[in-house]
Design an enzyme around this catalytic site. Structure first.
Site, PDB file in Angstrom:
ATOM      1  CE  LYS A   1       4.079   2.033  14.585  1.00 15.86           C
ATOM      2  NZ  LYS A   1       2.701   2.258  14.671  1.00 15.86           N
TER       3      LYS A   1
ATOM      4  CG  HIS B   1       7.700   1.413   8.456  1.00 10.02           C
ATOM      5  ND1 HIS B   1       7.679   0.670   9.423  1.00 10.02           N
ATOM      6  CD2 HIS B   1       6.127   1.742   8.371  1.00 10.02           C
ATOM      7  CE1 HIS B   1       6.241   0.328  10.110  1.00 10.02           C
ATOM      8  NE2 HIS B   1       5.381   0.641   9.677  1.00 10.02           N
TER       9      HIS B   1
ATOM     10  NE  ARG C   1      -3.034   0.349   5.693  1.00  8.34           N
ATOM     11  CZ  ARG C   1      -2.778  -1.147   5.440  1.00  8.34           C
ATOM     12  NH1 ARG C   1      -2.610  -1.592   4.503  1.00  8.34           N
ATOM     13  NH2 ARG C   1      -1.623  -1.022   6.204  1.00  8.34           N
TER      14      ARG C   1
ATOM     15  CG  ASP D   1       0.047  -6.894  13.781  1.00 18.22           C
ATOM     16  OD1 ASP D   1      -0.002  -6.905  13.244  1.00 18.22           O
ATOM     17  OD2 ASP D   1      -0.219  -4.892  13.055  1.00 18.22           O
TER      18      ASP D   1
ATOM     19  CG  HIS E   1       5.677  -2.618   6.950  1.00 21.16           C
ATOM     20  ND1 HIS E   1       6.484  -1.703   6.110  1.00 21.16           N
ATOM     21  CD2 HIS E   1       5.162  -2.267   7.923  1.00 21.16           C
ATOM     22  CE1 HIS E   1       5.162  -0.706   6.400  1.00 21.16           C
ATOM     23  NE2 HIS E   1       4.383  -1.456   7.488  1.00 21.16           N
TER      24      HIS E   1
ATOM     25  CD  GLN F   1      -3.234 -12.171   6.938  1.00 26.56           C
ATOM     26  OE1 GLN F   1      -3.820 -10.545   6.940  1.00 26.56           O
ATOM     27  NE2 GLN F   1      -2.822 -12.600   7.667  1.00 26.56           N
TER      28      GLN F   1
ATOM     29  CE  LYS G   1       5.437   6.451  13.836  1.00 28.84           C
ATOM     30  NZ  LYS G   1       4.788   6.858  12.513  1.00 28.84           N
ATOM     31  CB  THR G   2      12.714   9.993  12.083  1.00 27.81           C
ATOM     32  OG1 THR G   2      12.043  10.616  10.758  1.00 27.81           O
ATOM     33  CG2 THR G   2      13.620   8.404  12.078  1.00 27.81           C
TER      34      THR G   2
ATOM     35  CB  THR H   1      -1.094   0.284   1.384  1.00 23.73           C
ATOM     36  OG1 THR H   1      -0.631   0.072   2.475  1.00 23.73           O
ATOM     37  CG2 THR H   1      -2.112  -0.862   1.213  1.00 23.73           C
TER      38      THR H   1
ATOM     39  CE  LYS I   1      -1.822   0.383   9.110  1.00 25.35           C
ATOM     40  NZ  LYS I   1      -1.345  -0.677   9.465  1.00 25.35           N
TER      41      LYS I   1
END
Length: 414
Positions: free
Chosen positions: A228, A46, A87, A193, A49, A172, A231-232, A41, A83
């Protein structure tokens, strides 16, 4: 315990297993076909994943057979797991383009050239499904009441769960059934999850084929401060260098908290367990050596050794007064000598460099004594950066900006 399973546990890739004793037995008996799904998607994964891909790498090294499923079909709907909002819908062409980019990133973790692994796309079997037949043959095996007990659906129900998303678990599960039928794949892995989706797929295989399948999930990784991971200030830590620069990627890992070093070495490098634990035990200033190794090893996996070396040298140059350091790995842009002769306000220069996202942010940085030019603090927001700020090292003229303790940008004067 089977060595592959022991490795996953030692390195932190174990949260829940549907039947640990049976999994141990199957891994002992011979090569097991294992699948994990990757969601196209977006144009890049990132760092979060990559957890299942690191786990799959260790399983492949132990002689098992990875199947990486790129969800070209399910991406048309979107997985509600983890989520809170629905999306955005993508076109089929966007999904295909994303999938091609992700395949290149996956190849950094999984060997495809020796025939021990496969890359598949669930659009191959989902896109031609007949909806009526699917409801009759597959949908009848799913209880709506049970589906609503899974955490993924509970979270989405708070804001509204669309019917299209509600179908995701069925699709799935059908993927697992198809891979069981086509490839004799008996194990699905993923983040915790995904537990509900994995269990539903196993049950579908049992009901429709009378077969035995298994599921294994990993913890969702957080930093020692509870935030998390990955994350930046600019958002998620992406693998695509166009979305997260290689230097920024390297610096993220170079600057992790001391308490996270061992955990991240175990999860995000291929270094032996004993080596990860030895490095993670370092204290005080010595722990910075371990952080540098973590940053180098992970950047090497994602971007290659040459780029990792550049980032390492760039980071060292930024923190060192030595003239011999290679600065090519630092974030860099050209600036004209004539432009500097006229003078550029320091706030504008910080925005141009990307070290500040706006002039107001740059103003706060400078006025709070967080800005430095060529190593010298600058606290006057009206400062003009001109020719007098140019320094020359190794035959190159440059101006180096610093924001806070750890972020740098280099302008090369042309």
């Amino acid at each position: 315990m089977n060595q592959a399973l022991a490795t996953l546990k030692e390195r932190g890739f174990f949260k829940q297993c549907t039947d640990e004793d049976l999994l141990n037995k199957k891994l002992d008996e011979g090569p097991v076909k294992i699948y994990v799904g990757v969601d196209p998607t977006g144009p890049s994964m990132h760092i979060g994943h990559t957890i299942p891909l690191f786990a799959m790498h260790h399983l492949q090294e132990a002689g098992h057979n990875p199947i990486i499923l790129v969800g070209g079909g399910t991406a048309r709907i979107g997985d509600p797991s983890g989520k809170t909002d629905m999306r955005k819908m993508l076109t089929i062409d966007q999904i295909k383009d994303n999938a091609e980019k992700l395949k290149k990133q996956i190849a950094q973790f999984i060997k495809f050239d020796d025939g021990s692994s496969k890359l598949v796309d669930n659009a191959d079997w989902l896109s031609s499904l007949n909806y009526i037949d699917f409801l009759r043959d597959i949908g009848r095996h799913f209880s709506v009441n049970r589906m609503l007990t899974f955490e993924a659906y509970k979270k989405r129900l708070e804001k509204g769960l669309s019917f299209i998303e509600f179908n995701y678990q069925l699709l799935q599960s059908y993927d697992f059934l198809e891979l069981y039928r086509r490839e004799n794949c008996i194990l699905q892995i993923g983040g915790d999850d995904q537990w509900g989706n994995i269990v539903a797929g196993m049950e579908l295989i049992r009901r429709m084929e009378g077969g035995e399948a298994l599921g294994l999930t990993f913890p969702l990784v957080t930093r020692s401060d509870g935030k998390k991971m990955g994350k930046t200030e600019k958002g998620a830590l992406f693998l695509d260098p166009e979305m997260t620069s290689i230097y920024d990627f390297f610096q993220y890992w170079r600057n992790v908290a001391d308490a996270d070093v061992e955990k991240f070495l175990l999860l995000f490098t291929f270094l032996p367990v004993d080596e990860c634990k030895r490095l993670g035990s370092y204290k005080d200033q010595k722990i910075n050596e371990a952080k540098e190794i973590l940053a180098f090893e992970l950047t090497k996996i994602i971007h290659g050794e040459e780029e990792a070396t550049k980032a390492l040298e760039g980071a060292r140059a930024a923190f060192s007064a030595g003239k011999s350091q290679d600065k090519s790995g630092m974030p860099t842009a050209d600036i004209s000598a004539s432009e500097l002769e006229q003078g550029i306000n320091i706030l504008d220069l910080y925005v141009t460099s990307g070290l500040s996202s706006s002039k107001s942010e740059a103003r706060r940085l400078v006025s709070q004594n967080g800005a430095a030019v060529n190593g010298e603090k600058v606290s006057d927001v009206d400062t003009l950066i001109n020719s007098s700020f140019i320094v020359e090292e190794d035959g190159e003229k440059e101006v180096i900006l610093k924001a806070g303790k750890k972020r740098f940008f280099r302008f090369v004067v042309k």
